[in-house]
Enzyme design. Structure first.
Site, PDB file in Angstrom:
ATOM      1  N   ASP A  30       0.821  -1.208   0.000  1.00 43.34           N
ATOM      2  CA  ASP A  30       0.000   0.000   0.000  1.00 43.34           C
ATOM      3  C   ASP A  30       0.861   1.267   0.000  1.00 43.34           C
ATOM      4  O   ASP A  30       1.988   1.270   0.479  1.00 43.34           O
ATOM      5  CB  ASP A  30      -0.894  -0.016   1.245  1.00 43.34           C
ATOM      6  CG  ASP A  30      -1.982   1.040   1.190  1.00 43.34           C
ATOM      7  OD1 ASP A  30      -2.395   1.422   0.083  1.00 43.34           O
ATOM      8  OD2 ASP A  30      -2.408   1.501   2.266  1.00 43.34           O
ATOM      9  N   ASN A  79     -11.860  -1.094  -4.560  1.00 45.35           N
ATOM     10  CA  ASN A  79     -11.061  -0.205  -5.403  1.00 45.35           C
ATOM     11  C   ASN A  79     -11.744   0.040  -6.746  1.00 45.35           C
ATOM     12  O   ASN A  79     -11.780   1.177  -7.243  1.00 45.35           O
ATOM     13  CB  ASN A  79      -9.676  -0.812  -5.668  1.00 45.35           C
ATOM     14  CG  ASN A  79      -8.769  -0.799  -4.460  1.00 45.35           C
ATOM     15  OD1 ASN A  79      -7.873  -1.633  -4.348  1.00 45.35           O
ATOM     16  ND2 ASN A  79      -8.977   0.135  -3.549  1.00 45.35           N
TER      17      ASN A  79
END
Length: 254
Positions: A30, A79
């Site tokens: 991330d 997402n």
């Protein structure tokens, strides 16, 4: 001491033997967007830098050491629903380049590293044609390899995986909902990732949460978080993660 220092890396390695290494590492890489923004770069350039770091992590774990499986959370179902379209287009472009490069990579062939993608079938069907072709190229080129494995999760959600497995177990096995807990082997067979062993070490950069990732398989995993953005992850940090894992007393629920 600089995180890139060879002294730090050597100090960590000296305390770790190969039996100490996990068999299965789950990775949440991330912070690619934040890394790019801090440098005035495009989102796509951040994801591209993150892809290069995944290649390095693959070498550290699967080739330099004895890790057998590396599961990587590349894209969640959330997402796809929430990211701006232009950002997704940049991400998809990186996916295409990355997956095609795996199919053509001599390092991958020499080390017999199998690469595959797992995700919800309905969501994978909605990916751009170029992404799906690149996935096919990568999987076809590495499907017969007998070495370690890299499993990319695109698009994926842990809760959805469990709900679907529960539904499939009830329908296929003819079980009542109350019986599912007593037939864990059949339930596991119906998981999208049911053939994978449990995760030993889950590591994430940038944030301290698991974000709906491999909820079933991380039940007894050890967690190591690094407070930096993924493209800044170093080899020393990799060994730091392994050192922390190796020096924990794994209790498996006890």
């Amino acid at each position: 001491m600089n995180s890139e220092s060879p002294v730090l890396k050597t100090a960590s390695q000296l305390k770790i033997s190969q039996p100490d290494f996990p068999d299965h590492i789950a990775l949440i890489p991330d912070g690619n967007r934040r890394w790019a923004e801090a440098r005035g770069l495009s989102v796509g350039e951040g994801y591209a830098a993150g892809a290069e770091k995944i290649k390095q992590f693959r070498e550290w774990a699967l080739v330099d050491n004895s890790v057998e499986i590396m599961s990587v959370f590349l894209l969640s179902t959330e997402n796809i629903e929430r990211r701006p379209e232009d950002e997704l287009e940049q991400l998809y472009s990186v996916f295409i380049d990355f997956f095609n490069s795996v199919a053509e990579n001599s390092f991958v062939r020499e080390n017999q590293i199998r690469h595959e993608v797992r995700g919800a079938d309905s969501a994978i069907e909605k990916l751009p044609d170029g992404v799906r072709r690149a996935i096919g190229n990568m999987e076809s080129a590495t499907s017969d390899f007998g070495g370690p494995r890299v499993v990319f999760l695109i698009p994926y959600g842990g809760r959805a995986e469990i709900v679907k497995a529960a539904s499939d177990t009830r329908m296929i096995g003819g079980l009542d909902v109350t019986d599912i807990g007593e037939d864990q082997e059949e339930f596991r067979d119906n998981l999208m990732l049911g053939d994978l062993p449990d995760v030993d070490l889950m590591t994430r950069t940038s944030e301290k949460r698991i974000s709906n990732f491999m909820l079933y398989h991380t039940a007894y995993a050890e967690f190591v978080f690094h407070q930096l953005n993924w493209p800044s992850f170093t080899e020393s940090m990799f060994y730091e993660s392994i050192y922390k894992y190796a020096n924990r007393d794994r209790r498996f629920g006890v």
